[in-house]
Design an enzyme around this catalytic site. Structure first.
Site, PDB file in Angstrom:
ATOM      1  N   TYR A 142       0.802  -1.215   0.000  1.00  0.00           N
ATOM      2  CA  TYR A 142       0.000   0.000   0.000  1.00  0.00           C
ATOM      3  C   TYR A 142       0.841   1.274   0.000  1.00  0.00           C
ATOM      4  O   TYR A 142       0.345   2.356  -0.306  1.00  0.00           O
ATOM      5  CB  TYR A 142      -0.931   0.034   1.211  1.00  0.00           C
ATOM      6  N   LYS A 192       4.016 -15.468   2.668  1.00  0.00           N
ATOM      7  CA  LYS A 192       3.989 -16.241   1.427  1.00  0.00           C
ATOM      8  C   LYS A 192       5.430 -16.493   1.014  1.00  0.00           C
ATOM      9  O   LYS A 192       5.881 -16.139  -0.072  1.00  0.00           O
ATOM     10  CB  LYS A 192       3.207 -15.478   0.347  1.00  0.00           C
ATOM     11  N   ASP A 224      -2.454 -18.480   2.239  1.00  0.00           N
ATOM     12  CA  ASP A 224      -3.610 -19.168   1.674  1.00  0.00           C
ATOM     13  C   ASP A 224      -4.119 -20.265   2.596  1.00  0.00           C
ATOM     14  O   ASP A 224      -5.328 -20.406   2.806  1.00  0.00           O
ATOM     15  CB  ASP A 224      -3.293 -19.721   0.279  1.00  0.00           C
ATOM     16  N   ASP A 248      -4.975  -7.070   6.029  1.00  0.00           N
ATOM     17  CA  ASP A 248      -6.212  -6.435   5.596  1.00  0.00           C
ATOM     18  C   ASP A 248      -7.246  -7.487   5.207  1.00  0.00           C
ATOM     19  O   ASP A 248      -8.407  -7.439   5.621  1.00  0.00           O
ATOM     20  CB  ASP A 248      -5.902  -5.513   4.417  1.00  0.00           C
ATOM     21  N   ASP A 252     -10.638  -9.064   7.723  1.00  0.00           N
ATOM     22  CA  ASP A 252     -12.023  -9.003   7.270  1.00  0.00           C
ATOM     23  C   ASP A 252     -12.646 -10.391   7.208  1.00  0.00           C
ATOM     24  O   ASP A 252     -13.827 -10.568   7.524  1.00  0.00           O
ATOM     25  CB  ASP A 252     -12.105  -8.327   5.895  1.00  0.00           C
TER      26      ASP A 252
END
Length: 373
Positions: A142, A192, A224, A248, A252
């Site tokens: 970001y 990852k 994942d 993020d 959620d």
């Protein structure tokens, strides 16, 4: 005792949920003998409409001068043009980077009645869910540069840069270990590393930091498979620490365990200390929900619980924080619901709006005489 708190109502339902949380905080102050000197600032879409920018330097400075910040929500379809030069979300990046709020804490717990009826997960999987997601907040994809769209002879291309320094990783990972020591002493680091160089550095730093915390159990999980485990074995998590983008998304996802985005709080913290605690920004995890704005329908629980986190972390009022959290739980235990939580069989007289639920919480706070006794 008087505290200075900057309120950012923001956009959509933000002003409604912030007003509800402010009423609860003022009520807690009466019960526990403190007061809050509030200042209010236009930030986000409303600031773009009013000033032409998502946040002014003066408002950022005022937030920095406060003991803490309470934020509602920013953004909405009105300002969602991806080609726009100014967007409400830029205010969030300015607050996080400008105030050095590098860690976002998102606790996820499940109310036994609400979770069983509202969460899209089998009730037996929700027993004992009590996890804390620690998300790095001021670096990663970001914030990396370059981040742009380009025209080339072969057509348009876009690039975003995923960037992390060792120091940025180390400080958020160390915070996660410290928090785990006050909980069940388990940290899961999510990355990852089989694909990304930044994740391989992340994992190396976690391994280096763990030597300072021999009492904390550490595991590494690919993002994942972690996403799968969050819905398959949610009660197995204690503290989860990860980078900005992964945090993020995973936070959620984890919010559905509680039954509604409207239920969960968050805190964004840095290293700066105030006279009372750690400076931070507190906000619910939900968005601005412009479709229900101004209708007294928004669930204020996430904002009220964010205010409780503020009492504990930034204002040094742990007893008041406990009382606010207990009052929310008692209101739910007594059958009070907002529309997003209501189900068949609920007492319709106790299905209320934003203001009504704040009233229910206020009515369950202790009175000052009882506290002194």
């Amino acid at each position: 005792m008087k505290y200075r708190v900057a309120a950012i109502p923001g956009d959509g339902v933000g002003p409604e949920v912030v007003a509800a949380a402010r009423r609860v905080l003022d009520g807690a102050g009466i019960a526990f003998g403190f007061s809050i000197d509030w200042t209010e600032h236009l930030v986000g879409g409303i600031a773009i409409d009013t000033y032409g920018v998502p946040i002014r330097d003066d408002d950022l400075a005022a937030c920095a001068a406060a003991d803490a910040i309470l934020l509602g929500a920013v953004g909405g379809p009105k300002w969602s043009d991806p080609s726009a030069k100014v967007r409400p979300e830029q205010a969030l990046f300015a607050l996080r980077s400008g105030l050095e709020l590098f860690a976002n804490l998102r606790p996820v717990t499940v109310h036994p009645v609400v979770g069983a009826s509202a969460a899209p997960v089998r009730p037996e999987l929700l027993a004992g869910v009590d996890l804390l997601i620690v998300r790095e907040l001021t670096s990663g994809l970001y914030f990396g540069r370059p981040s742009e769209e380009r025209d080339t002879p072969d057509g348009r291309v876009a690039v975003d840069t995923l960037w992390y320094t060792e120091a940025e990783i180390r400080r958020v990972v160390r915070l996660a270990f410290e928090l785990a020591r006050g909980r069940r002493k388990r940290v899961m680091s999510v990355d990852k590393a089989n694909v990304l160089a930044t994740s391989r550095l992340w994992r190396k730093v976690v391994e280096e930091v763990r030597g300072d915390y021999p009492d904390v159990e550490v595991t590494h999980q690919l993002v994942d498979s972690c996403a799968m485990l969050l819905v398959k074995q949610p009660a197995s998590f204690d503290v989860l620490v990860t980078e900005n983008l992964f945090g993020d998304i995973l936070s959620d996802e984890a919010s559905v365990l509680a039954g509604s985005l409207g239920l969960l709080p968050s805190a964004s913290l840095g290293e700066r200390r105030t006279a009372h605690g750690t400076f931070g920004l507190y906000e619910p995890i939900h968005g601005s929900a412009p479709d229900i704005a101004g209708q007294d329908r928004a669930n204020p629980i996430g904002t009220i619980l964010s205010a409780a986190m503020m009492l504990r972390w930034s204002l040094g009022q742990s007893d008041a924080a406990d009382a606010v959290e207990a009052a929310v739980n008692r209101a739910l235990d007594d059958g009070w619901r907002t529309g997003d939580l209501a189900r068949d069989g609920d007492d319709p007289a106790r299905v209320v709006g934003t203001t009504g639920f704040a009233d229910a919480v206020l009515g369950r706070l202790p009175v000052r005489a009882e506290v002194r006794a």
